[in-house]
Design a protein around this motif. Structure first.
Motif, mmCIF file in Angstrom:
data_model
loop_
_atom_site.group_PDB
_atom_site.id
_atom_site.type_symbol
_atom_site.label_atom_id
_atom_site.label_comp_id
_atom_site.label_asym_id
_atom_site.label_seq_id
_atom_site.Cartn_x
_atom_site.Cartn_y
_atom_site.Cartn_z
ATOM 1 N N ASN A 162 0.809 -1.214 0.000
ATOM 2 C CA ASN A 162 0.000 0.000 0.000
ATOM 3 C C ASN A 162 0.840 1.261 0.000
ATOM 4 N N VAL A 163 2.075 1.133 -0.380
ATOM 5 C CA VAL A 163 2.916 2.312 -0.598
ATOM 6 C C VAL A 163 3.478 2.202 -2.008
ATOM 7 N N HIS A 164 3.873 3.331 -2.522
ATOM 8 C CA HIS A 164 4.382 3.355 -3.884
ATOM 9 C C HIS A 164 5.877 3.064 -3.917
ATOM 10 N N ILE A 177 -2.345 13.163 -1.512
ATOM 11 C CA ILE A 177 -2.461 12.036 -0.590
ATOM 12 C C ILE A 177 -3.925 11.588 -0.454
ATOM 13 N N TYR A 199 -4.432 9.210 -3.190
ATOM 14 C CA TYR A 199 -3.773 7.924 -2.937
ATOM 15 C C TYR A 199 -4.582 7.101 -1.932
ATOM 16 N N GLU A 200 -5.123 7.782 -0.939
ATOM 17 C CA GLU A 200 -5.895 7.067 0.089
ATOM 18 C C GLU A 200 -7.050 6.296 -0.546
ATOM 19 N N THR A 250 -5.895 3.400 -2.907
ATOM 20 C CA THR A 250 -5.386 2.204 -2.239
ATOM 21 C C THR A 250 -6.491 1.490 -1.472
ATOM 22 N N ARG A 267 -3.082 -0.476 -9.104
ATOM 23 C CA ARG A 267 -1.961 0.461 -9.074
ATOM 24 C C ARG A 267 -0.698 -0.116 -9.702
ATOM 25 N N THR A 297 -3.160 4.759 3.833
ATOM 26 C CA THR A 297 -3.311 4.037 2.584
ATOM 27 C C THR A 297 -3.663 2.593 2.901
ATOM 28 N N ARG A 344 -6.375 -0.686 3.378
ATOM 29 C CA ARG A 344 -7.574 -0.832 4.192
ATOM 30 C C ARG A 344 -7.442 -2.040 5.112
ATOM 31 N N TYR A 394 2.512 7.581 1.186
ATOM 32 C CA TYR A 394 2.341 6.771 -0.014
ATOM 33 C C TYR A 394 3.582 6.786 -0.894
#
Lengths: 295, 728
Positions: A50-52, A122, A125-126, A129, A136, B203, B205, B214
């Motif tokens: 869940n991060v890029h 952000i 992004y929230e 994700t 993604r 980010t 769930r 992120y």
């Protein structure tokens, strides 16, 4: 025990991912993580992080902009909401961006949506994700998603998964080398009466050619046939493969379609319905009759 | 529309009175509406303001409610569920932070149901929380640790594997251990609401949710350190102080920050001779509970570049010396000089005690050439209201139109900028004359140069009309304006605007000067300014006394002058000096600092002074003896009495003496004087136009490694991004 093993796998994936930031290693890690076919609840099988992480095709220098035709659609979507609640258009716009961008949201696509809606990146992004229908990472042309929720599972979803896995040579979260198919799993899509089912998203034709189709009442053989037809560029029959809608005509049992002809009384609503009947709720059971009022 | 609703309201009122009459209630007077609501907390009647929530009501009743996500200065998230209480007639426990207090509500906080509910919440929070308290910097002052002592179980029912979350790199100040995060979202709300740099978010769930940015990104806020205090667990801790202390080892001293002119209240935590950390202290009137990153993290400089013994310049540069030798050297240099051949320059960190001592000493020696560094030495300080933040910091909350003139509050006073931002978010328009800066909120740019003020003054000016219409308009003049060569001309225009727009009216003074140095207001209050004769004098001084002055202008210190530098850090001033007298830094002395609104506050001794260094006023006092002009005070009390003699308001600590406006008479005279002056063409710029000026402002922050790292990090806040879009 199994879930503990998966947790360990995920943990080691995270650790090794932190250690090696090169994109090839990250891909290998992702593939390894995907091999455990069931992970945590509602996790995208292809987007397990869940991060890029920067990759050659997805970094700050990647560019994305809506086409002119799509900007008209953007304007239409934004016009549906009050101007001070522009952010409400976020999900439809992300969907539009994903369709235009071959089925996935690059960092640039999300940033563009943020810019169009005048909101912090952000916050985009929230949302992207959170929802599993936003991808993604790069997708194949067809995103084949197998429903594995209880009714489908009882009717043979595992057989469907196995057939696809063997036929396409890929597991959940992976893409065929020719870039045609990405295999995924999903939660209930509401077609339980025609279980088991798969959904196929077609990202090949941009926004105009986008389709999201259900294929229901599947046997493993049906599934393979559908995938083969798609591969050849054909159009497989959408919906149930064995009946017209959801009429009582049979069911998939043990990987085979078993037709069952309904009896005449099952085909009309005019007469007295056959049992079981509901009990009369107004009738007070004798044993629970109210006690006599005290004197 | 409005007419209809009024009619409806009237109808409703009639119906209500009819209903009352039916019930025989009309004879009773209606209870006076004092805006308060009465609730019962554990049977005890408590009154709270309408609009409060149940948690605040419990706080008012003195009942402690455990919490993680609720914070009184942030919006309500209601996601940790730790503050569950029982409310009568509610079938389930309610989250008290998210439930408004209603009249007559019966709240119970110590029932078995509440205990069980909180234990359930605690168990869920601890499921994924690592058991690493022994190596966690938050250990000992951790909300989760404390509350698990009350609501936690001594064993776990969780047989799965705990989750792991990758750590985020938020820059050189905030260390993250994201596996410890309990998703209270305080840091996210702080970044969004207070700091105004919307970079943090959640980010993913479910169990995969994580707090972060992120993409790799720095926290580009000057207030970012405050998330360390906000974090209820050890997920966000101080990176510079990582693994260096346990909180129970520290001795706390309540002090005042000197890194900017706001005078934020701080607590200096020390161990032995070392300052280990600096955290904010609550003061609603000044800094609420925030401090800037510079105030929080510059303390590492107290270990570097320190002047701990006197130095005398010899053949091979500065040589260590003893106090008597150093004093003798000064006395020798001053021996044959007349008072008019000397000059004193005060730096931005000088305390009021040393200022008054030095002023007295120089005056006794017959010298009237007293200056403050930074160019505003020929400023006229006859009237306090001409150089103070007259509306007061709290008054800012009441303003309804704000005009900034040549200032960048985000860097000059970040905590004040958070207050400005809060005002702006609540609908107060902020406009600016001068260079455009990113202040984290929308600012209407009216123009860059001083000529913009002329345009505003014209009768047809649309902005003037709007500004006039405000009931509490506010003009904030930056320190950068005071340092300009054409200061008088610009100020005259500002004063005209003040007059035209009625910025000063009954009960409201909206003319404000925002200083950028802690010592500035005290120096002006004490009249640490050149006398008229010194102003007129053309001859260059032969002896210059630098009281912690490192940013002096070259013109103030002639090349052939004998320079005495008194200070605590080896910087530009010490390098230029012929004699160095070691003084003490703000954490080592008791010193009065007057903030921009004129509030005298005192620092306290947190750590002992270093080596041979002595408190600055004592150094001046001792020197006066050697120079043959002994000062008549020997203790801090006596210096402070002298302070109160010179400026009586400095005798009243922590209180703001409202400055007199004198009906603007002073400014009329001022305008008369400045009539001939004309403004230059260059834009009105802040004294801190760039973030590097914020991180390295004075001799302390320039010696700080952490501050240097901040500058380096801020040069590329987003790794991998093209420089053009990196922004400020």
């Amino acid at each position: 025990m199994r879930s503990a093993a998966q947790a360990l796998l995920r943990y080691s994936a995270l650790l090794s991912q932190q250690a090696s930031r090169t994109s090839a290693a990250a891909q290998a890690v992702q593939a390894a993580a995907c091999l455990s076919n069931q992970r945590w609840f509602a996790t995208n099988s292809h987007d397990i992080f869940n991060v890029h992480r920067h990759e050659a095709h997805n970094n700050w220098d990647t560019e994305f902009d809506f086409t002119d035709a799509n900007y008209e659609k953007v304007a239409e979507v934004i016009s549906r909401y009050p101007s001070n609640y522009k952010a409400s258009a976020l999900i439809p716009l992300l969907d539009l961006a994903q369709q235009q961008n071959d089925g996935w949201l690059s960092l640039a696509a999300m940033n563009r949506v943020a810019k169009v809606l005048d909101m912090p990146e952000i916050r985009v992004y929230e949302v992207a994700t959170f929802y599993t229908m936003f991808n993604r990472s790069k997708m194949g042309r067809y995103h084949v998603m197998v429903c594995g929720t209880t009714p489908c599972m009882l009717q043979g979803a595992k057989g469907i998964y196995k057939a696809l896995k063997e036929h396409l040579g890929i597991d959940y979260g992976q893409t065929t080398p020719d870039g045609m198919f990405t295999l995924g799993e999903m939660e209930c899509m509401g077609a339980c009466v025609n279980a088991p089912m798969i959904a196929v998203a077609d990202y090949g034709g941009g926004v105009e050619g986008f389709s999201y189709s259900y294929f229901e009442d599947l046997t493993p053989a049906d599934t393979v046939a559908i995938v083969d037809t798609l591969k050849k560029g054909g159009k497989p029959k959408i919906g149930s493969q064995h009946r017209s809608k959801a009429e009582p005509a049979g069911a998939v049992i043990g990987g085979k379609w078993v037709p069952s002809k309904p009896t005449p009384e099952q085909m009309t609503l005019m007469g007295e319905p056959p049992g079981p009947y509901c009990r009369n709720l107004d009738e007070v059971p004798a044993a629970q009759a109210p006690p006599a009022p005290p004197k | 529309m409005q007419g209809r609703s009024v009619a409806a309201a009237a109808r409703q009122l009639r119906r209500a009175s009819w209903l009352q009459a039916q019930r025989g209630l009309s004879a009773q007077p209606a209870p006076a509406d004092d805006g308060m609501v009465e609730v019962f907390v554990n049977g005890q009647a408590t009154k709270v303001a309408r609009g409060s929530n149940v948690l605040q009501a419990c706080d008012a009743a003195g009942v402690d409610i455990p919490r993680f996500c609720y914070h009184q200065r942030l919006s309500i998230a209601g996601n940790c569920r730790m503050c569950l209480v029982e409310v009568e007639k509610s079938p389930k426990p309610v989250a008290s932070c998210a439930m408004p207090a209603a009249p007559g509500m019966v709240i119970r906080t110590h029932t078995p149901l509440v205990k069980k509910a909180r234990e359930g919440v605690m168990e869920l929070l601890l499921i994924n929380h690592p058991l690493d308290c022994p190596i966690c910097d938050q250990g000992g002052e951790c909300d989760l640790q404390d509350q698990s002592m009350v609501f936690g179980s001594d064993r776990s029912r969780f047989t799965e594997v705990k989750r792991a979350v990758s750590d985020k790199n938020l820059g050189p100040l905030v260390k993250t251990v994201m596996t410890r995060c309990i998703h209270c979202t305080r840091c996210i709300r702080f970044a969004k609401e207070v700091a105004g740099t919307d970079d943090l978010g959640i980010t993913g769930r479910g169990r995969d949710a994580e707090v972060g940015t992120y993409v790799d990104k720095l926290l580009t806020s000057e207030l970012s350190g405050n998330v360390i205090d906000l974090c209820p667990v050890g997920a966000l801790t101080s990176k510079p102080a990582a693994f260096t202390y346990r909180n129970w080892e520290l001795k706390s001293t309540e002090s005042v920050d000197t890194s900017d002119a706001l005078g934020a209240n701080i607590r200096v935590d020390s161990r032995g001779v070392e300052v280990i950390r600096i955290v904010p202290r609550l003061n609603e009137d000044v800094n609420q509970e925030w401090i800037s990153d510079k105030a929080r993290f510059q303390y590492d400089a107290l270990r570097y570049q320190r002047l701990n013994v006197p130095y005398i310049k010899g053949e091979q540069g500065l040589q260590q010396a003893t106090w008597p030798d150093a004093f003798a050297a000064v006395a020798k240099a001053a021996g044959g000089l007349k008072g008019s051949e000397m000059r004193a320059v005060a730096g931005r960190l000088a305390d009021a005690e040393s200022l008054v001592a030095l002023k007295d000493l120089m005056n006794r020696l017959g010298c009237g050439d007293l200056r403050v560094e930074g160019g505003s030495s020929d400023f006229d300080a006859d009237v306090r209201s001409s150089y103070l933040f007259n509306s007061s910091v709290v008054g800012l909350d009441a303003a309804d139109a704000i005009l900034l003139v040549g200032c960048n509050p985000r860097l000059e006073a970040p905590v004040l900028n958070a207050r400005l931002r809060a005002a702006n978010l609540s609908g107060v328009p902020v406009a600016a004359v001068g260079e455009a800066y990113d202040l984290t909120y929308p600012v209407e740019q009216l123009g860059e140069g001083a000529d913009t003020l002329d345009k505003l003054l014209k009768n047809g000016s649309e902005y003037l009309k709007r500004f006039k219409g405000a009931s509490r308009p506010m003009v904030i003049v930056g320190a950068g304006v005071l340092q300009r060569a054409d200061r008088d001309a610009v100020l005259q225009k500002v004063h005209k605007l003040v007059e035209k727009a009625d910025v000063v009216r009954e009960g409201w003074n909206g003319f404000n000067v925002m200083h950028d140095a802690a010592a500035r207001v005290a120096a002006l209050d004490l009249g640490f300014l050149p006398s008229p004769r010194a102003r007129a004098a053309k001859a260059a001084p032969k002896l210059v006394y630098l009281l912690g002055a490192d940013d002096y202008s070259e013109a103030d210190v002639p090349a052939d002058a004998f320079v005495v530098y008194q200070g605590h850090h080896g910087d530009r001033g010490a390098a230029r000096a012929d004699v160095v007298l070691p003084g003490t830094a703000y954490t080592e002395k008791v010193g009065t600092y007057v903030n921009m609104e004129g509030r005298p506050q005192s620092t306290k001794t947190a750590t002992a002074s270093l080596g041979d260094a002595r408190d600055d006023w004592k150094v001046v006092r001792a020197l006066s003896e050697v120079l043959g002009a002994p000062l008549p005070y020997n203790s801090l009390e006596e210096v402070r009495r002298r302070l109160a003699d010179v400026a009586p308001h400095l005798g009243r600590r922590d209180a703001v003496e409202p400055p007199l406006w004198l009906n603007g008479e002073y400014f009329k005279a001022f305008a008369e004087k400045a009539r001939k002056a004309s403004t230059g063409g260059e834009p009105l710029a802040s004294s801190m136009p760039h973030f590097s000026a914020f991180y390295q402002t004075d001799s302390i922050s320039r010696a700080s490694k952490v501050m240097a790292k901040c500058i380096k990090a801020r040069q590329q806040p987003v790794p991998g991004v093209r420089a053009a879009s990196a922004g400020m």
